[in-house]
Design a protein around this motif. Structure first.
Motif, PDB file in Angstrom:
ATOM      1  N   ARG A 251      47.157  38.249  37.111  1.00 20.00           N
ATOM      2  CA  ARG A 251      47.513  39.764  37.521  1.00 20.00           C
ATOM      3  C   ARG A 251      48.004  40.109  36.061  1.00 20.00           C
ATOM      4  NH1 ARG A 251      47.732  44.949  39.274  1.00 20.00           N
ATOM      5  NH2 ARG A 251      49.619  45.814  38.774  1.00 20.00           N
ATOM      6  N   ASN A 252      47.287  41.031  35.389  1.00 20.34           N
ATOM      7  CA  ASN A 252      47.821  41.548  34.122  1.00 20.34           C
ATOM      8  C   ASN A 252      48.163  40.710  32.942  1.00 20.34           C
ATOM      9  OD1 ASN A 252      47.194  44.010  35.016  1.00 20.34           O
ATOM     10  ND2 ASN A 252      49.248  44.801  35.445  1.00 20.34           N
TER      11      ASN A 252
ATOM     12  N   LEU B 127      36.178  30.473  37.422  1.00 22.85           N
ATOM     13  CA  LEU B 127      36.318  31.930  38.059  1.00 22.85           C
ATOM     14  C   LEU B 127      37.730  32.332  37.820  1.00 22.85           C
ATOM     15  CD1 LEU B 127      34.953  29.804  40.412  1.00 22.85           C
ATOM     16  CD2 LEU B 127      34.134  31.946  41.204  1.00 22.85           C
ATOM     17  N   VAL B 128      37.716  33.808  37.490  1.00 25.78           N
ATOM     18  CA  VAL B 128      39.057  34.254  37.362  1.00 25.78           C
ATOM     19  C   VAL B 128      39.212  35.196  38.293  1.00 25.78           C
ATOM     20  CG1 VAL B 128      40.493  35.951  35.738  1.00 25.78           C
ATOM     21  CG2 VAL B 128      39.218  33.960  34.626  1.00 25.78           C
ATOM     22  N   ALA B 129      40.221  34.880  39.242  1.00 26.68           N
ATOM     23  CA  ALA B 129      40.767  35.793  40.514  1.00 26.68           C
ATOM     24  C   ALA B 129      41.758  36.802  39.957  1.00 26.68           C
ATOM     25  CB  ALA B 129      41.293  34.626  41.510  1.00 26.68           C
ATOM     26  N   SER B 130      41.198  38.015  39.779  1.00 26.15           N
ATOM     27  CA  SER B 130      41.893  39.136  39.055  1.00 26.15           C
ATOM     28  C   SER B 130      42.581  40.059  40.180  1.00 26.15           C
ATOM     29  CB  SER B 130      41.316  40.031  38.340  1.00 26.15           C
ATOM     30  OG  SER B 130      42.137  41.068  37.836  1.00 26.15           O
ATOM     31  N   ASP B 131      43.907  40.048  40.489  1.00 21.38           N
ATOM     32  CA  ASP B 131      44.696  40.725  41.472  1.00 21.38           C
ATOM     33  C   ASP B 131      44.816  42.135  41.044  1.00 21.38           C
ATOM     34  OD1 ASP B 131      46.017  41.293  43.821  1.00 21.38           O
ATOM     35  OD2 ASP B 131      47.994  40.682  43.018  1.00 21.38           O
TER      36      ASP B 131
ATOM     37  N   ALA C 137      40.122  41.724  42.869  1.00 22.76           N
ATOM     38  CA  ALA C 137      40.479  42.176  44.106  1.00 22.76           C
ATOM     39  C   ALA C 137      40.397  43.825  43.924  1.00 22.76           C
ATOM     40  CB  ALA C 137      41.840  41.849  44.424  1.00 22.76           C
ATOM     41  N   PRO C 138      39.846  44.623  44.499  1.00 24.75           N
ATOM     42  CA  PRO C 138      39.741  46.112  44.292  1.00 24.75           C
ATOM     43  C   PRO C 138      41.148  46.731  44.388  1.00 24.75           C
ATOM     44  CG  PRO C 138      38.829  45.671  46.323  1.00 24.75           C
ATOM     45  CD  PRO C 138      38.924  44.222  45.713  1.00 24.75           C
ATOM     46  N   GLN C 139      42.125  46.072  45.132  1.00 19.25           N
ATOM     47  CA  GLN C 139      43.421  46.776  45.514  1.00 19.25           C
ATOM     48  C   GLN C 139      44.214  45.258  45.232  1.00 19.25           C
ATOM     49  OE1 GLN C 139      43.109  48.113  49.602  1.00 19.25           O
ATOM     50  NE2 GLN C 139      43.310  50.092  48.839  1.00 19.25           N
ATOM     51  N   ARG C 140      45.646  45.697  44.800  1.00 16.84           N
ATOM     52  CA  ARG C 140      46.574  44.561  44.670  1.00 16.84           C
ATOM     53  C   ARG C 140      47.142  44.003  45.858  1.00 16.84           C
ATOM     54  NH1 ARG C 140      52.439  45.266  41.595  1.00 16.84           N
ATOM     55  NH2 ARG C 140      52.886  42.873  41.388  1.00 16.84           N
TER      56      ARG C 140
ATOM     57  N   ALA D 182      44.043  37.339  46.090  1.00 13.62           N
ATOM     58  CA  ALA D 182      42.829  37.113  45.018  1.00 13.62           C
ATOM     59  C   ALA D 182      42.095  35.726  45.226  1.00 13.62           C
ATOM     60  CB  ALA D 182      43.628  37.428  43.949  1.00 13.62           C
ATOM     61  N   GLN D 183      43.078  34.717  45.344  1.00 14.58           N
ATOM     62  CA  GLN D 183      42.336  33.374  45.271  1.00 14.58           C
ATOM     63  C   GLN D 183      41.346  33.266  46.487  1.00 14.58           C
ATOM     64  OE1 GLN D 183      45.792  31.201  45.826  1.00 14.58           O
ATOM     65  NE2 GLN D 183      46.110  30.542  43.732  1.00 14.58           N
ATOM     66  N   GLY D 184      41.518  33.823  47.575  1.00 13.45           N
ATOM     67  CA  GLY D 184      40.587  33.678  48.645  1.00 13.45           C
ATOM     68  C   GLY D 184      39.258  34.437  48.288  1.00 13.45           C
TER      69      GLY D 184
END
Length: 397
Positions: free
Chosen positions: A50-51, A76-80, A103-106, A112-114
């Motif tokens: 996340r940022n 894989l990078v799970a971006s929140d 993830a399109p929304q925070r 995000a992991q899911g």
């Protein structure tokens, strides 16, 4: 009042001192070490971000150099819903096999992991964060444990540094926690994994609550399915301590609130008739640890009543408690006192209890901590040299 005081203090002493000593004695009689093997299952590393524009490049570069067959590894990078350029940096690594799952929304780390889990293909899932740098052999070391069919999850060992690469005040407490985890592993199972890096069998990830801390839940998932969760001291992850006391306090409150929420949602695991040794460990390590500040308040109130009851013993105990709390809180502002390990430990213990009290207050008010803003940690240049296999795993205490 004396009975109430000594009962409360005895429970606190048990969870921090008695419980590890019980584990130590029991493991001297019978120890359950993992039966490691040389199998190399497919692995998916999921980096929660996340940022993290200031750290993600370094994290990916080191992840790509880990000692593991590249054809058996995906990253894989799970971006929140990062909005600082993190995602653009990750896309630069697409040609090297790194995939971005955004993830399109925070909605938080676990959400995000899911999403990344749904896209992952590995038999073993490794959850880590952008601030943690793994030693070169750490991934292979983690995976070796899964050759033991009784093991469902494996935790790395945390090594925390200050901005200059030296041990920090929090390091004393972290070393203690790592010692307890090693004892728990030898006795039966961990009751919580390291949030900085842990590995878990994919089959245990079918239920991945988006609002509950994944490092705690992973150990509970393993226990429910009849597996053990263990720590491997040979698999080390290094990260820098938070330098801002205010930011560190916010992090602790957030972490404890998440932990309390998970425990309260899984109280059935405290049933000793169904979960046996795991229930004993969960009660000793988590339940009593979380209620420790409430027990300390009870002891303080009970001894304070000594002035009303004209009980000199309780009065002395009250003064000693107040004095220790003053030292614990005040020593954080007196730099030269921080040179002493006992003072650092006292300060950190006091801060931890205060943070847990604040977390209980938030939980009582119905607050949940789902979204997260990673703590800002200073950069460090890792000089990670793989240790010979026969020496890796030596205690850091």
């Amino acid at each position: 009042m004396r009975l109430l005081f000594f009962l409360s203090m005895s429970l606190v002493a048990y969870t921090y001192v008695g419980y590890p000593l019980v584990l130590w004695m029991l493991t001297r009689i019978r120890s359950r070490d993992a039966r490691k093997g040389a199998a190399l299952p497919s692995v998916s590393i999921i980096v929660a971000a996340r940022n993290e524009a200031d750290k993600i490049r370094r994290k990916l570069e080191h992840s790509l150099t880990l000692d593991y067959p590249r054809e058996r590894l995906e990253i894989l990078v799970a971006s929140d819903a990062s909005d600082d350029g993190t995602d653009d940096i990750v896309k630069e690594y697409a040609a090297r096999g790194v995939r971005l799952v955004r993830a399109p929304q925070r909605k938080g780390k676990e959400h995000a992991q899911g999403l990344a889990l749904a896209a992952a293909t590995g038999d073993i899932i490794v959850m880590t964060d952008a601030a943690t740098i793994l030693e070169t052999a750490a991934l292979r070391t983690l995976v070796e444990n899964f050759s033991d069919p009784s093991i469902g999850a494996v935790s790395s060992e945390d090594v925390i540094l200050d901005a200059a690469g030296n041990p920090t005040a929090e390091g004393v407490y972290v070393k203690y926690e790592m010692w307890v985890r090693r004892l728990e592993s030898r006795f039966h199972s961990l009751v919580g994994l390291s949030g900085s890096c842990f590995a878990i069998r994919r089959e245990l990830c079918s239920r991945w609550p988006a609002t509950l801390a994944s490092d705690f839940m992973a150990a509970l998932h393993a226990a429910r399915a009849g597996y053990r969760a263990v720590a491997d001291a040979s698999a080390r992850g290094r990260f820098v301590a938070v330098t801002s006391p205010r930011a560190e306090m916010r992090r602790k409150v957030r972490t404890f609130l998440r932990g309390i929420t998970v425990l309260m949602a899984n109280l059935d695991l405290l049933n000793p008739f169904r979960y046996g040794r795991f229930a004993f460990q969960l009660a000793s390590h988590k339940l009593l640890r979380f209620v420790a500040p409430l027990l300390l308040l009870t002891a303080l109130a009970a001894s304070g009543l000594g002035f009303y009851l004209d009980d000199s013993t309780l009065q002395v105990l009250f003064v000693l408690q107040v004095g220790s709390y003053v030292i614990g809180l005040g020593s954080g502002r007196v730099r030269f006192l921080q040179r002493y390990a006992v003072v650092r430990a006292t300060h950190f213990f006091t801060i931890v209890q205060w943070a847990m009290l604040m977390a209980w207050g938030k939980y009582a008010l119905g607050h949940q901590q789902t979204t997260w803003e990673p703590s800002k940690r200073e950069e460090f240049t890792p000089e990670i040299v793989p240790q010979p296999r026969e020496t890796r795993g030596t205690s850091v205490l």
